[in-house]
Design a protein around this motif. Structure first.
Motif, PDB file in Angstrom:
ATOM      1  N   SER A  64       0.805  -1.214   0.000  1.00  0.00           N
ATOM      2  CA  SER A  64       0.000   0.000   0.000  1.00  0.00           C
ATOM      3  C   SER A  64       0.843   1.273   0.000  1.00  0.00           C
ATOM      4  N   MET A  65       0.708   2.076  -1.026  1.00  0.00           N
ATOM      5  CA  MET A  65       1.361   3.366  -1.218  1.00  0.00           C
ATOM      6  C   MET A  65       2.862   3.262  -1.483  1.00  0.00           C
ATOM      7  N   LYS A  66       3.429   2.067  -1.403  1.00  0.00           N
ATOM      8  CA  LYS A  66       4.883   1.929  -1.587  1.00  0.00           C
ATOM      9  C   LYS A  66       5.262   1.999  -3.063  1.00  0.00           C
ATOM     10  N   PHE A  67       4.576   1.226  -3.885  1.00  0.00           N
ATOM     11  CA  PHE A  67       5.007   1.110  -5.281  1.00  0.00           C
ATOM     12  C   PHE A  67       4.505   2.261  -6.143  1.00  0.00           C
ATOM     13  N   ILE A  68       3.376   2.848  -5.763  1.00  0.00           N
ATOM     14  CA  ILE A  68       2.945   4.049  -6.463  1.00  0.00           C
ATOM     15  C   ILE A  68       3.889   5.205  -6.128  1.00  0.00           C
ATOM     16  N   THR A  69       4.459   5.183  -4.919  1.00  0.00           N
ATOM     17  CA  THR A  69       5.456   6.185  -4.547  1.00  0.00           C
ATOM     18  C   THR A  69       6.711   6.029  -5.403  1.00  0.00           C
ATOM     19  N   ILE A  70       7.165   4.791  -5.572  1.00  0.00           N
ATOM     20  CA  ILE A  70       8.322   4.547  -6.436  1.00  0.00           C
ATOM     21  C   ILE A  70       8.015   4.979  -7.866  1.00  0.00           C
ATOM     22  N   PHE A  71       6.821   4.654  -8.349  1.00  0.00           N
ATOM     23  CA  PHE A  71       6.416   5.004  -9.712  1.00  0.00           C
ATOM     24  C   PHE A  71       6.446   6.517  -9.905  1.00  0.00           C
ATOM     25  N   SER A  72       5.932   7.263  -8.909  1.00  0.00           N
ATOM     26  CA  SER A  72       5.912   8.722  -8.994  1.00  0.00           C
ATOM     27  C   SER A  72       7.319   9.301  -8.966  1.00  0.00           C
ATOM     28  N   ALA A  73       8.169   8.746  -8.096  1.00  0.00           N
ATOM     29  CA  ALA A  73       9.559   9.219  -8.023  1.00  0.00           C
ATOM     30  C   ALA A  73      10.283   8.974  -9.336  1.00  0.00           C
ATOM     31  N   LEU A  74      10.035   7.826  -9.950  1.00  0.00           N
ATOM     32  CA  LEU A  74      10.683   7.512 -11.225  1.00  0.00           C
ATOM     33  C   LEU A  74      10.169   8.403 -12.347  1.00  0.00           C
ATOM     34  N   PHE A  75       8.925   8.848 -12.246  1.00  0.00           N
ATOM     35  CA  PHE A  75       8.420   9.790 -13.247  1.00  0.00           C
ATOM     36  C   PHE A  75       9.219  11.092 -13.169  1.00  0.00           C
ATOM     37  N   GLY A  76       9.491  11.549 -11.940  1.00  0.00           N
ATOM     38  CA  GLY A  76      10.324  12.737 -11.777  1.00  0.00           C
ATOM     39  C   GLY A  76      11.737  12.505 -12.278  1.00  0.00           C
ATOM     40  N   ALA A  77      12.292  11.326 -11.966  1.00  0.00           N
ATOM     41  CA  ALA A  77      13.630  10.993 -12.450  1.00  0.00           C
ATOM     42  C   ALA A  77      13.656  10.948 -13.966  1.00  0.00           C
ATOM     43  N   GLY A 211      -2.596  15.844  -4.296  1.00  0.00           N
ATOM     44  CA  GLY A 211      -1.684  16.432  -5.268  1.00  0.00           C
ATOM     45  C   GLY A 211      -0.316  16.734  -4.696  1.00  0.00           C
ATOM     46  N   GLY A 212      -0.286  17.187  -3.436  1.00  0.00           N
ATOM     47  CA  GLY A 212       0.994  17.500  -2.809  1.00  0.00           C
ATOM     48  C   GLY A 212       1.876  16.265  -2.693  1.00  0.00           C
ATOM     49  N   ARG A 213       1.270  15.134  -2.385  1.00  0.00           N
ATOM     50  CA  ARG A 213       2.041  13.888  -2.270  1.00  0.00           C
ATOM     51  C   ARG A 213       2.604  13.496  -3.634  1.00  0.00           C
ATOM     52  N   ILE A 214       1.760  13.508  -4.668  1.00  0.00           N
ATOM     53  CA  ILE A 214       2.205  13.099  -6.001  1.00  0.00           C
ATOM     54  C   ILE A 214       3.310  14.016  -6.504  1.00  0.00           C
ATOM     55  N   PHE A 215       3.071  15.327  -6.434  1.00  0.00           N
ATOM     56  CA  PHE A 215       4.036  16.296  -6.934  1.00  0.00           C
ATOM     57  C   PHE A 215       5.304  16.286  -6.093  1.00  0.00           C
ATOM     58  N   GLY A 216       5.128  16.193  -4.769  1.00  0.00           N
ATOM     59  CA  GLY A 216       6.289  16.189  -3.881  1.00  0.00           C
ATOM     60  C   GLY A 216       7.198  14.996  -4.118  1.00  0.00           C
ATOM     61  N   VAL A 217       6.595  13.823  -4.327  1.00  0.00           N
ATOM     62  CA  VAL A 217       7.401  12.624  -4.593  1.00  0.00           C
ATOM     63  C   VAL A 217       8.123  12.754  -5.930  1.00  0.00           C
ATOM     64  N   MET A 218       7.476  13.366  -6.923  1.00  0.00           N
ATOM     65  CA  MET A 218       8.150  13.601  -8.208  1.00  0.00           C
ATOM     66  C   MET A 218       9.402  14.454  -8.017  1.00  0.00           C
ATOM     67  N   LEU A 219       9.274  15.517  -7.215  1.00  0.00           N
ATOM     68  CA  LEU A 219      10.429  16.391  -6.972  1.00  0.00           C
ATOM     69  C   LEU A 219      11.547  15.627  -6.266  1.00  0.00           C
ATOM     70  N   ILE A 220      11.185  14.779  -5.308  1.00  0.00           N
ATOM     71  CA  ILE A 220      12.197  13.977  -4.621  1.00  0.00           C
ATOM     72  C   ILE A 220      12.837  12.990  -5.597  1.00  0.00           C
ATOM     73  N   GLY A 221      12.040  12.445  -6.523  1.00  0.00           N
ATOM     74  CA  GLY A 221      12.596  11.567  -7.548  1.00  0.00           C
ATOM     75  C   GLY A 221      13.620  12.274  -8.414  1.00  0.00           C
ATOM     76  N   MET A 222      13.339  13.546  -8.748  1.00  0.00           N
ATOM     77  CA  MET A 222      14.305  14.338  -9.510  1.00  0.00           C
ATOM     78  C   MET A 222      15.590  14.521  -8.716  1.00  0.00           C
TER      79      MET A 222
END
Length: 402
Positions: A64-77, A211-222
């Motif tokens: 739960s929430m782990k792999f979607i977090t990885i997916f979002s971070a990789l989108f930023g990367a 939205g803050g979670r999705i966008f924030g994780v993208m920035l951390i992925g970058m």
């Protein structure tokens, strides 16, 4: 920071993306098989005892929430990988607009749980931060993630405090469940209006409260890409030092979340406590999972598995959409099988394992003959405004398109 060949860097990212796209299905299957309310309130639909309760707890703790977090971070990367610090972002914006269009079709014609639309919109914003140093990206990312958490908890307490509020409403009434099961079993056309309405609500939530979670994780992925964390350039002991405590503490928080939810029988009055625990724990666990994959890549062990996962990750866009097609066929009525509301959690997990096996097999086979996955090829052709070559063995690793 030690250097790593480009192929090693991309293989690590592709393998992690493969893990992510497979992992998200273990949670998404609930939204395909049961009424929407059952995702957050498991008692709303079907059995929650014995093995079914154990399957829920394992899924909540480890997925739960782990792999979607990885997916979002990789989108930023991926933004950093494809755009970098280039001044020309025209191709990126075309890619995002086409992703938005595909996501809208996916959400309203296939499945309300689409993530492509928020990814496309936040991807248009994230690219503007590509020049920021890693530290600034992490600070802003964490601030946005915290803001999203505060908004969700605040809204929860606000709703619970409403005069005359009946907590049973959040549990989904028997009438609503019965109506949802009937319309989904009736067939594709019959369930379209309900799906569209749910999709609109899900998109509003993903762009506001979450939205803050999705966008924030993208920035951390970058940031993680800039530091070399997501490109297999850090030392092995660094991945170990980051990954082990992150995984231990992250999974401990998520395990407590599962135990608390089960012990209180998912009492709505205290649901925010288990929700907050998993909200924080999932971030740490996702970091731990990512560090583990990077460590395996650097070690050179299980090379065959990394290559299979990398192929799955290079076709993440195709695999994500085909997961929807497969699950929709199984659970929605004519022309599908119409099994909505009849498959318990234990059997849902078995279906996920079957889809994993299919995608792990078909991804490397496809890429042995074609340069891109079919949906990657279509997205790429639309973005470049000309048909891209498809035949021929994919370069290893291919430029990511998801």
């Amino acid at each position: 920071m030690s250097a790593a060949p480009a192929t090693e860097r991309l293989t690590g990212i592709d393998a992690l993306r493969g893990v992510a796209v497979l992992g998200i299905l273990m949670m998404n299957v609930q939204a395909f098989a049961m009424v929407p309310g059952a995702y957050d309130y498991p008692l709303a639909h079907m059995d929650m005892s014995g093995l079914n309760a154990q399957v829920w707890a394992l899924g909540h703790t480890f997925f739960s929430m782990k792999f979607i977090t990885i997916f979002s971070a990789l989108f930023g990367a991926g933004i950093m990988l494809m755009v970098g610090e280039s001044q020309d972002t025209s191709l990126h914006y075309r890619r995002m607009w086409w992703l938005f269009a595909i996501g809208m079709l996916h959400a309203y014609l296939l499945w309300y749980g689409d993530i492509l639309v928020p990814y496309a919109l936040f991807g248009m914003l994230a690219v503007k931060m590509r020049f920021w140093p890693a530290g600034k990206l992490i600070i802003w990312g964490l601030a946005l993630i915290a803001l999203s958490g505060v908004l969700v908890i605040g809204l929860f307490h606000g709703v619970m405090a409403m005069k005359g509020f009946d907590p049973a409403i959040l549990g989904v009434s028997e009438e609503i469940v019965a109506a949802s099961v009937a319309v989904n079993q009736a067939g594709y056309l019959a369930q379209l209006p309900d799906n569209a309405l749910t999709a609109a609500g899900a998109q509003f939530a993903s762009l506001t409260m979450f939205g803050g979670r999705i966008f924030g994780v993208m920035l951390i992925g970058m940031a993680l890409f800039k530091t070399g964390f997501l490109s297999a350039t850090l030392k092995s002991r660094t991945y170990f030092a980051i990954g082990v405590p992150s995984l231990v503490f992250g999974l401990a928080l998520s395990a407590w979340s599962s135990e608390h939810a089960l012990a209180t029988n998912f009492a709505l009055e205290t649901a925010w406590q288990s929700g907050l625990s998993n909200y924080a724990g999932s971030l740490l666990a996702a970091l731990g999972y990512a560090a583990g994959i990077m460590l395996i890549c650097k070690s050179g062990r299980a090379g065959w598995l990394i290559q299979v996962l990398a192929a799955t990750g290079r076709m993440a866009f195709t695999n994500y959409l085909t997961q929807t097609l497969i699950m929709s066929f199984i659970f929605i009525g004519a022309p599908g099988l119409g099994l909505f509301g009849t498959v318990e959690r234990i059997d849902q997990a078995k279906l996920v394992l079957l889809v994993w096996a299919l995608q792990l097999i078909w991804s490397p086979l496809w890429l042995s003959r074609f340069r891109f996955g079919p949906f990657e090829w279509a997205w790429r052709s639309l973005s470049y405004r000309r048909l891209q070559p498809l035949l021929g063995k994919a370069e290893a690793p291919a430029t990511p398109d998801a």
